[in-house]
Design an enzyme around this catalytic site. Structure first.
Site, short mmCIF file in Angstrom:
data_model
loop_
_atom_site.label_atom_id
_atom_site.label_comp_id
_atom_site.label_asym_id
_atom_site.label_seq_id
_atom_site.Cartn_x
_atom_site.Cartn_y
_atom_site.Cartn_z
N SER A 77 -47.27 25.51 7.65
CA SER A 77 -46.51 26.52 8.37
C SER A 77 -47.29 27.01 9.59
O SER A 77 -47.61 26.23 10.48
CB SER A 77 -46.14 27.67 7.43
OG SER A 77 -45.19 28.52 8.00
N GLU A 136 -40.95 19.92 10.42
CA GLU A 136 -40.24 20.76 9.44
C GLU A 136 -40.26 22.18 9.96
O GLU A 136 -40.97 22.51 10.91
CB GLU A 136 -40.90 20.67 8.07
CG GLU A 136 -42.30 21.28 7.98
CD GLU A 136 -42.31 22.78 7.72
OE1 GLU A 136 -41.44 23.28 6.97
OE2 GLU A 136 -43.19 23.46 8.27
N HIS A 152 -41.49 23.75 3.86
CA HIS A 152 -41.17 24.93 3.07
C HIS A 152 -40.19 24.55 1.96
O HIS A 152 -39.57 23.50 2.01
CB HIS A 152 -40.56 26.01 3.97
CG HIS A 152 -41.51 26.55 5.00
ND1 HIS A 152 -41.81 25.86 6.16
CD2 HIS A 152 -42.21 27.71 5.07
CE1 HIS A 152 -42.66 26.58 6.89
NE2 HIS A 152 -42.92 27.70 6.25
#
Length: 372
Positions: free
Chosen positions: A162, A259, A324
């Site tokens: 992330s 992503e 995620h």
């Protein structure tokens, strides 16, 4: 923009090529040194370069790391909390960081430069990693990396996902090492108790300790096969770094993994357009798309990916269990990879296993010497 298939051998360009946006004009490394796999008993430092970790979840995640046989030590400031803006009383209803920028940078740098530490594992993502980049002593980080390589121990691991994409990008380009993109102690790892699904934890173990790493795809948006080093991460972080001294190196000759979470399809489209206009995708070998949790309708997203990435003329595979969400496999960014995105089935072919369709996969090459 250049379209058409890319070859992995063009990745990185000449060894004396000028840097693309790294501090001090540092040259990008053609082939990254792969991190050394962990062994039972290795010390790992858990630091928080981004958002604050909830203490109970952080301890639960560290307990899982210890169950894997690791000596997990928490960074000095990992449980600190400060407001996002100017110093003042901490507000629970405001966005917070895990300590001051200087303290978060110090924990990260101290862990990376400590010869006793074999992996630096980020507690969680959130926001804040970009704010520590200018506070790191890159000369000291590089010296520690070179010393570790020269000693035969090999590079240590930087692990997280992330928001940690900012660190993956900078460490990979500046230090010339591969890094590990995957679940974090105060995130999914905290939920990896005895009764939890083992898929993500098994994948983490393979990435950290050694073992085959293959991520199955779900659907090919553009068929084909590609080889090249793996790059990428969380889309919003890659675009946030464009135009900075820490901009991600061009994806030429590389397989791009992307992503994100809670980004509407139009925002995903806008970020892809930004990378395309910047020329970042020029010469990319292929694209692997992970999870897009809470990013809107899947069909709309696939339509966006097909429209923006299809003209590149390279394989695009969607639905990989990384990013995620409840399935978070770990990926070694910078490692040699193979992307297989199957074309439409031939109805005339005699498939010996018609009940097991080929959905494609992203496979990372095992490090030399096998698992440790």
């Amino acid at each position: 923009m250049n379209s058409g298939g890319a070859r992995a051998e063009v990745a990185g360009g000449p060894s004396d090529a000028p840097a693309v946006g790294m501090p001090g004009g540092l040259p990008h490394v053609r082939q990254a040194h792969r991190y050394r796999r962990l062994r039972p008993g290795d010390r790992v430092a858990v630091v928080a370069p981004s958002g604050p970790a909830e203490p109970a979840r952080l301890e639960a995640g560290c307990a899982v790391l210890r169950d894997l046989g690791l000596d997990a030590a928490v960074g000095k400031h990992a449980l600190d909390r400060v407001n996002l803006g100017v110093p003042g009383p901490v507000r629970d209803d405001w966005h917070r960081l895990a300590g001051s920028d200087a303290d978060r940078a110090a924990d990260l740098q101290d862990a990376w430069c400590d010869p006793r530490v074999r992996a630096v594992i980020c507690a969680r993502g959130g926001y804040g990693a970009t704010r520590v980049l200018d506070l790191l002593d890159w000369s000291a980080l590089r010296a520690a990396t070179e010393e570790s390589i020269a000693s035969g121990a090999g590079p240590k691991i930087l692990h997280g996902s992330s928001d940690i994409t900012a660190l993956h990008t900078a460490f990979g380009a500046s230090l010339g090492v591969t890094t590990s993109f995957g679940p974090m102690p105060a995130g999914l790892i905290a939920d990896s108790g005895p009764d939890a699904p083992r898929e993500s934890l098994d994948a983490l173990r393979a990435a950290l300790f050694g073992g085959p790493v293959t991520l199955p795809g779900a659907r090919a948006l553009s068929p084909g096969r590609a080889e090249g080093p793996l790059t990428g991460g969380t889309l919003s972080l890659l675009t946030a770094l464009l135009g900075t001294p820490y901009a991600p190196p061009p994806a030429a000759g590389r397989i791009v993994f992307l992503e994100d979470v809670t980004e509407a399809p139009y925002r995903v489209d806008r970020m892809l357009v930004q990378l395309l206009l910047a020329g970042w995708f020029d010469g990319a070998a292929g694209v692997a798309l992970g999870t897009w949790t809470d990013c809107g309708d899947r069909a709309e997203l696939d339509s966006v990916f097909a429209a923006r990435l299809g003209p590149l003329g390279v394989p695009v595979l969607a639905g990989l269990p990384a990013g995620h969400g409840p399935r978070q496999h770990s990926l070694e960014l910078g490692a040699p990879a193979v992307l297989h995105a199957p074309g439409p089935a031939d109805p005339a072919a005699k498939d010996p296993h018609p009940a097991v369709p080929d959905t494609g996969a992203l496979t990372l090459e095992a490090p030399s010497g096998g698992a440790r």
